[in-house]
Design a protein around this motif. Structure first.
Motif, PDB file in Angstrom:
ATOM      1  N   TYR A   1      47.702  40.508  39.416  1.00  0.00           N
ATOM      2  CA  TYR A   1      46.518  39.770  39.881  1.00  0.00           C
ATOM      3  C   TYR A   1      45.557  39.727  38.702  1.00  0.00           C
ATOM      4  O   TYR A   1      45.176  40.772  38.173  1.00  0.00           O
ATOM      5  CB  TYR A   1      45.883  40.508  41.066  1.00  0.00           C
ATOM      6  CG  TYR A   1      44.680  39.822  41.652  1.00  0.00           C
ATOM      7  CD1 TYR A   1      44.815  38.899  42.695  1.00  0.00           C
ATOM      8  CD2 TYR A   1      43.401  40.094  41.187  1.00  0.00           C
ATOM      9  CE1 TYR A   1      43.699  38.267  43.241  1.00  0.00           C
ATOM     10  CE2 TYR A   1      42.289  39.464  41.732  1.00  0.00           C
ATOM     11  CZ  TYR A   1      42.451  38.554  42.759  1.00  0.00           C
ATOM     12  OH  TYR A   1      41.353  37.932  43.305  1.00  0.00           O
ATOM     13  N   GLN A   2      45.202  38.527  38.269  1.00  0.00           N
ATOM     14  CA  GLN A   2      44.306  38.429  37.109  1.00  0.00           C
ATOM     15  C   GLN A   2      43.035  37.659  37.429  1.00  0.00           C
ATOM     16  O   GLN A   2      43.089  36.511  37.878  1.00  0.00           O
ATOM     17  CB  GLN A   2      45.028  37.750  35.934  1.00  0.00           C
ATOM     18  CG  GLN A   2      44.102  37.624  34.702  1.00  0.00           C
ATOM     19  CD  GLN A   2      44.777  36.999  33.508  1.00  0.00           C
ATOM     20  OE1 GLN A   2      45.817  37.469  33.046  1.00  0.00           O
ATOM     21  NE2 GLN A   2      44.198  35.923  32.990  1.00  0.00           N
ATOM     22  N   ASP A   3      41.914  38.288  37.191  1.00  0.00           N
ATOM     23  CA  ASP A   3      40.606  37.663  37.390  1.00  0.00           C
ATOM     24  C   ASP A   3      39.707  38.066  36.225  1.00  0.00           C
ATOM     25  O   ASP A   3      38.848  38.936  36.368  1.00  0.00           O
ATOM     26  CB  ASP A   3      40.025  38.142  38.738  1.00  0.00           C
ATOM     27  CG  ASP A   3      38.684  37.508  39.051  1.00  0.00           C
ATOM     28  OD1 ASP A   3      38.317  36.513  38.418  1.00  0.00           O
ATOM     29  OD2 ASP A   3      37.996  38.027  39.960  1.00  0.00           O
ATOM     30  N   VAL A   4      39.961  37.488  35.054  1.00  0.00           N
ATOM     31  CA  VAL A   4      39.134  37.799  33.892  1.00  0.00           C
ATOM     32  C   VAL A   4      38.497  36.518  33.373  1.00  0.00           C
ATOM     33  O   VAL A   4      39.166  35.505  33.230  1.00  0.00           O
ATOM     34  CB  VAL A   4      39.933  38.495  32.753  1.00  0.00           C
ATOM     35  CG1 VAL A   4      40.453  39.844  33.174  1.00  0.00           C
ATOM     36  CG2 VAL A   4      41.078  37.640  32.243  1.00  0.00           C
ATOM     37  N   ALA A   5      37.191  36.589  33.125  1.00  0.00           N
ATOM     38  CA  ALA A   5      36.492  35.412  32.613  1.00  0.00           C
ATOM     39  C   ALA A   5      36.698  35.374  31.101  1.00  0.00           C
ATOM     40  O   ALA A   5      35.912  35.936  30.347  1.00  0.00           O
ATOM     41  CB  ALA A   5      35.015  35.517  32.973  1.00  0.00           C
TER      42      ALA A   5
END
Ligand SMILES: C[S@@+](CC[C@H](N)C(=O)[O-])C[C@H]1O[C@@H](n2cnc3c(N)ncnc32)[C@H](O)[C@@H]1O
Length: 232
Positions: free
Chosen positions: A150-154
């Motif tokens: 799961y990737q949530d990087v700005a």
């Protein structure tokens, strides 16, 4: 009078719901009873404590409300979570994957400190102070291949970062949930063009995009890709 009833989500394991379809509320069973992570409501129903899961604070909740076809959650998943922040979403995932394990990578020291405080009683999260752009650097803390990333990087190179982590850690047939924030990649280019370019990068690498879902109602300029690592 309306009587609240919490029931199982018809598709997503260990996710719970209440209310009518058009105003559905989401919940997870609190693994750390009595503890809130980000001011969420705690509700005890039939002797079990649930945490309300807010889609405005958690893009994974927004994704589940968008009703994807792919069912990607189960109780004993091994998961690599990139961009754990102070723990809002990863803690709900920890409620869901209660007998699995989540490696939570975060590079901001301040967020990591909050994360550690927030999850100190959760034995299924391993917090890792690391930079998702350099997956080899945290290999010594991730002891296994994972079923889910799961990737949530700005970050500007979101698709590339995801692929580098998938190549390193994701099992064949494993699933990547990739949150794409167009504004972090290019704030001038039209969002649709940015999404198309990120999708092309994923597909050129041989991965299969199963679903592409807009979650604008809850998170502006974000789409979610559900991607499968296919065996060649
Ligand atoms: C939008 S927030 C994540 C919110 C979190 N997923 C949640 O729903 O609770 C993005 C996070 O990614 C982290 N981040 C950005 N770039 C990163 C990188 N290269 N490696 C690790 N973490 C990163 C930021 O510090 C921030 O905490």
């Amino acid at each position: 009078m309306y009587k609240m009833e919490i029931r199982k989500h018809p598709k997503f394991h260990n996710v719970f719901i209440s209310g009518p379809q058009e105003r559905l509320k989401l919940y997870t069973k609190n693994l750390d009873v009595g503890k809130r992570i980000s001011g969420e409501k705690l509700i005890t129903y039939k002797g079990i404590e649930y945490r309300e899961w807010d889609p405005f604070r958690s893009k994974l909740a927004a994704l589940i409300l968008a009703n994807p076809i792919t069912s990607f959650l189960s109780e004993n998943l091994k998961c690599l979570y990139l961009g754990a922040s102070s723990g809002t979403t990863i803690s709900h995932l920890s409620d869901i994957i209660n007998s699995g394990i989540i490696y939570g990578v975060e590079f901001a020291e301040r967020s990591m400190r909050q994360l550690i405080q927030n999850i100190s009683n959760r034995t299924n999260i391993i917090p890792i102070l690391g930079d998702a752009r350099f997956p080899d650097k945290y290999a010594k803390y991730v002891f296994t291949y994972v079923d889910l990333i799961y990737q949530d990087v700005a970050q500007p190179r979101q698709a590339e970062i995801a692929l580098e982590n998938c190549n390193y850690y994701l099992k064949d047939e494993g699933i990547l949930i990739l949150l794409i924030k167009s504004q972090s990649i290019d704030s001038i280019q039209k969002s649709e063009l940015t999404y198309a370019k990120e999708k092309e990068i994923i597909e050129k690498a041989g991965y299969k995009i199963l679903e592409s879902i807009k979650i604008y109602k809850y998170a502006a300029n974000h789409i979610v890709l559900i991607v499968k690592k296919v065996i060649n």
